[in-house]
Design an enzyme around this catalytic site. Structure first.
Site, short mmCIF file in Angstrom:
data_model
loop_
_atom_site.label_atom_id
_atom_site.label_comp_id
_atom_site.label_asym_id
_atom_site.label_seq_id
_atom_site.Cartn_x
_atom_site.Cartn_y
_atom_site.Cartn_z
N LYS A 13 -10.91 -5.33 -0.08
CA LYS A 13 -11.34 -4.35 -1.11
C LYS A 13 -11.26 -4.96 -2.51
CE LYS A 13 -8.20 -1.18 -0.30
NZ LYS A 13 -7.41 -1.79 0.77
N ARG A 84 -6.90 7.44 -0.48
CA ARG A 84 -6.32 6.86 0.73
C ARG A 84 -5.92 7.94 1.72
NH1 ARG A 84 -4.40 1.50 -1.98
NH2 ARG A 84 -3.76 0.30 -0.19
P1 AMP Z 1 -3.08 -2.17 -2.87
O1 AMP Z 1 -3.04 -3.16 -3.99
O2 AMP Z 1 -4.36 -1.38 -2.86
O3 AMP Z 1 -2.76 -2.79 -1.53
O4 AMP Z 1 -1.92 -1.09 -3.16
C1 AMP Z 1 -0.56 -1.49 -3.25
C2 AMP Z 1 0.35 -0.29 -3.19
O5 AMP Z 1 0.08 0.61 -4.28
C3 AMP Z 1 0.23 0.57 -1.95
O6 AMP Z 1 0.97 0.06 -0.84
C4 AMP Z 1 0.81 1.90 -2.47
O7 AMP Z 1 2.22 1.85 -2.56
C5 AMP Z 1 0.26 1.95 -3.88
N1 AMP Z 1 -1.07 2.62 -3.90
C6 AMP Z 1 -2.27 2.04 -4.12
N2 AMP Z 1 -3.28 2.94 -4.02
C7 AMP Z 1 -2.67 4.13 -3.71
C8 AMP Z 1 -3.16 5.45 -3.46
N3 AMP Z 1 -4.47 5.77 -3.46
N4 AMP Z 1 -2.26 6.42 -3.19
C9 AMP Z 1 -0.94 6.16 -3.17
N5 AMP Z 1 -0.41 4.93 -3.38
C10 AMP Z 1 -1.26 3.93 -3.64
#
Ligand code: AMP
Length: 209
Positions: A13, A84
């Site tokens: 992504k 999400r």
């Molecule tokens: P990512 O960089 O997209 O893998 O996101 C890293 C972390 O940020 C996730 O494991 C969640 O703890 C938090 N996070 C990111 N997007 C969301 C979301 N839409 N809702 C809740 N927590 C999020």
């Protein structure tokens, strides 16, 4: 162009958000990057979200929906990492309705679990600009140094085997219902994301033509 990107951690992504935002001249809204930046700054939001992120858990919906509301305007955007779960999808619909904007597609980057674990365990990210690399498939030109900003490359704190497992669990728990939600809205596009960056981008562009 307004695109929502969805997929498991490691589905690409973040990488596609960068190339798509360049291609469509759209604002990149990567929620994970925004939250990591808040943690780095030690802001109030950063202190509220830190422990969830370290454990691989979702941050409470009300905290993240506020961030999204502040970032969406009536221009083009590539939204990466939100929604999400279905309650976030409903909140996003409401945010867009209030701002009188609509989106073109919800793109699901579909990858098998083996590829995900390989990608995450060998992923490096730039401390400066957040660019993603893979030790084998997408290595930087110079070891440990970002090609674009010369920043230091590090492993993300949540890319450890234990936290990867938790993040995947969270994804699998929520994914079926969110895919159903967008299918019902007629906006779901499924893309096989196990190829490299250019192959996946080519598929996305083709489906959006
Ligand atoms: P990512 O960089 O997209 O893998 O996101 C890293 C972390 O940020 C996730 O494991 C969640 O703890 C938090 N996070 C990111 N997007 C969301 C979301 N839409 N809702 C809740 N927590 C999020």
């Amino acid at each position: 162009m307004r695109i929502i990107l969805f997929g498991a951690p490691g589905s690409g992504k973040g990488t596609q958000a960068v190339v798509l935002s360049e291609h469509y001249k759209a604002k990149k809204i990567s929620l994970g990057d925004i939250l990591r930046e808040e943690v780095k700054k030690n802001s109030l939001l950063g202190t509220q979200v830190k422990s969830y992120m370290e454990k691989g858990l979702l941050v409470p919906d009300e905290l993240v929906s506020r961030v999204i509301e502040q970032n969406i305007n009536n221009g083009s955007f590539i939204l990466d990492g939100y929604p999400r779960n279905v309650s976030q999808a409903i909140a996003l619909d409401q945010i867009m309705k209030n701002k009188e904007v609509d989106y073109d597609a919800f793109i699901y980057l579909d990858v098998d679990e083996k590829t995900i674990i390989d990608r995450l365990s060998k992923r490096l990210v730039c401390k400066g600009c957040g660019a993603n690399y893979h030790l084998v498939n997408m290595p930087p030109k110079k070891d440990g140094v970002c090609d674009s900003c010369q920043g230091e490359l590090i492993q993300r704190k949540d890319d450890t085997p234990e936290v990867i497992k938790k993040r995947l669990e969270v994804f699998l728990k929520e994914s079926r219902s969110i895919l159903d939600f967008y299918q019902k809205h007629g906006k779901l596009i499924k893309v096989n994301a196990s190829g490299d960056k250019d192959q996946v981008l080519a598929q996305i562009k083709k489906t959006l033509k």
